[in-house]
Design a protein around this motif. Sequence first.
Motif, PDB file in Angstrom:
ATOM      1  N   UNK A  23      28.080 -36.825 -65.546  1.00 29.07           N
ATOM      2  CA  UNK A  23      26.925 -37.890 -63.848  1.00 29.07           C
ATOM      3  C   UNK A  23      25.925 -37.540 -63.997  1.00 29.07           C
ATOM      4  N   UNK A  24      25.334 -36.163 -63.841  1.00 28.49           N
ATOM      5  CA  UNK A  24      24.122 -35.312 -63.666  1.00 28.49           C
ATOM      6  C   UNK A  24      23.112 -35.436 -65.139  1.00 28.49           C
ATOM      7  N   UNK A 165      19.253 -28.230 -63.584  1.00 25.28           N
ATOM      8  CA  UNK A 165      20.244 -26.916 -64.629  1.00 25.28           C
ATOM      9  C   UNK A 165      21.667 -26.919 -64.277  1.00 25.28           C
ATOM     10  N   UNK A 166      22.091 -27.534 -64.681  1.00 31.26           N
ATOM     11  CA  UNK A 166      23.508 -27.722 -65.300  1.00 31.26           C
ATOM     12  C   UNK A 166      24.504 -26.630 -65.160  1.00 31.26           C
ATOM     13  N   UNK A 167      25.840 -26.659 -64.459  1.00 31.88           N
ATOM     14  CA  UNK A 167      26.506 -25.509 -64.051  1.00 31.88           C
ATOM     15  C   UNK A 167      27.742 -25.742 -64.593  1.00 31.88           C
ATOM     16  N   UNK A 256      16.777 -42.040 -60.214  1.00 31.24           N
ATOM     17  CA  UNK A 256      17.788 -42.623 -61.016  1.00 31.24           C
ATOM     18  C   UNK A 256      19.006 -42.551 -60.589  1.00 31.24           C
ATOM     19  N   UNK A 257      19.264 -41.530 -59.366  1.00 31.98           N
ATOM     20  CA  UNK A 257      20.612 -41.072 -58.477  1.00 31.98           C
ATOM     21  C   UNK A 257      20.964 -43.018 -57.812  1.00 31.98           C
ATOM     22  N   UNK A 258      19.694 -43.260 -57.273  1.00 38.43           N
ATOM     23  CA  UNK A 258      20.045 -44.813 -56.878  1.00 38.43           C
ATOM     24  C   UNK A 258      20.582 -45.831 -57.976  1.00 38.43           C
ATOM     25  N   UNK A 259      19.734 -46.107 -58.894  1.00 38.49           N
ATOM     26  CA  UNK A 259      20.509 -46.686 -59.578  1.00 38.49           C
ATOM     27  C   UNK A 259      21.410 -46.813 -60.201  1.00 38.49           C
ATOM     28  N   UNK A 260      21.789 -45.240 -60.309  1.00 41.87           N
ATOM     29  CA  UNK A 260      23.324 -44.685 -61.041  1.00 41.87           C
ATOM     30  C   UNK A 260      24.401 -46.031 -60.181  1.00 41.87           C
ATOM     31  N   UNK A 272      19.787 -35.628 -51.189  1.00 37.76           N
ATOM     32  CA  UNK A 272      21.075 -34.675 -51.193  1.00 37.76           C
ATOM     33  C   UNK A 272      21.527 -34.299 -52.420  1.00 37.76           C
ATOM     34  N   UNK A 273      22.202 -35.249 -52.820  1.00 40.54           N
ATOM     35  CA  UNK A 273      22.472 -35.123 -54.244  1.00 40.54           C
ATOM     36  C   UNK A 273      21.879 -34.642 -55.591  1.00 40.54           C
ATOM     37  N   UNK A 274      20.844 -34.469 -55.314  1.00 32.60           N
ATOM     38  CA  UNK A 274      19.917 -33.943 -56.510  1.00 32.60           C
ATOM     39  C   UNK A 274      19.914 -32.636 -56.403  1.00 32.60           C
ATOM     40  N   UNK A 275      19.610 -31.910 -55.535  1.00 27.99           N
ATOM     41  CA  UNK A 275      18.804 -30.718 -54.943  1.00 27.99           C
ATOM     42  C   UNK A 275      19.455 -29.794 -55.329  1.00 27.99           C
TER      43      UNK A 275
END
Length: 311
Positions: A23-24, A165-167, A256-260, A272-275
């Motif tokens: 998703x990210x 930065x994705x973990x 972008x998150x809202x559009x998704x 908050x989801x992007x933080x």
Amino acid sequence: MTVFSRLRDALNQVIVGQTALVDQLLVAGLAGGHLIIEGVPGTGKTLLVRTLARLIQADFHRIQLTPDILPADILGTSVFDANTARFNFQPGPIFTQILLADEINRTPPKTQAALLEAMQEQQVTLDGQTRPLSEFFWVIATQNSLEFEGTYPLPEAQLDRFLFKLVVNYPDSASEKQMLKNEFSGLGKPAHLALLHPLATVQELLECRQMLGQITVSDNLLDYLLNLVQRTRQHPDISLGASPRAAVVWLASSRAQAAMQGREFVTPDDVKAMALPLLRHRLLLRPEAQLEGLKVDTVIQNILAQVPVPR
């Protein structure tokens, strides 16, 4: 956006048990931001990027970065042609749409810096000539979270050019069992990837990016985002807070998150989801906080809990 729903479903079939990561990744693709993917070897980082490139029919180049890689190995070089007595430019792998910079922290700062102009301005300047890159130019870098010997940490100026930065964590037992089952069908192997049916085009994704301007953001939400940014600069455990660039891309990724999610407006939950993915590589903890074993993700969660959410 239905195209991203299709891409999410297809990626989750190949990369099992990493739904948040997928998703990210797609949010970053929609927002047009570069990525660092960090995780131990064997968690499917390269496979994820290869699969996405295939699904959107994007030009794809992979660079295995090592200490002996030079800037010219990425950017290209001019080669003398004896027949014409002229220098001809031979483009490097950076002239693509998706560039996978594998183990970016294993190459020296001089080579890392070769990506700076490209990531910020989508162009490369060589021999006094500026050469444009693809409109979709997207750098996805990987690094190993465990090995530190023989590595070169990225400078803050370059880290700030990465949107997220994705973990990558280990999958759970059920997901890992499904991975073993996928081995029997060859799912995820190069031969199978070549047979994947494309689900979108690069042009479609560029058109989706243009539509992000229609996602509305209230003044209260802008104030909320800015309060979070300012709090990172005032927090007692942080020596380097979020930059103005971070605020700009935080807003873009929230849209972008809202559009998704199929919405035409941004909510506090989107911000908050992007933080975590947006801030974890930008914030620098004070030495005393590091000695106490404090983690940057924990500090970010504390900041989210301290700043009032608009109603």
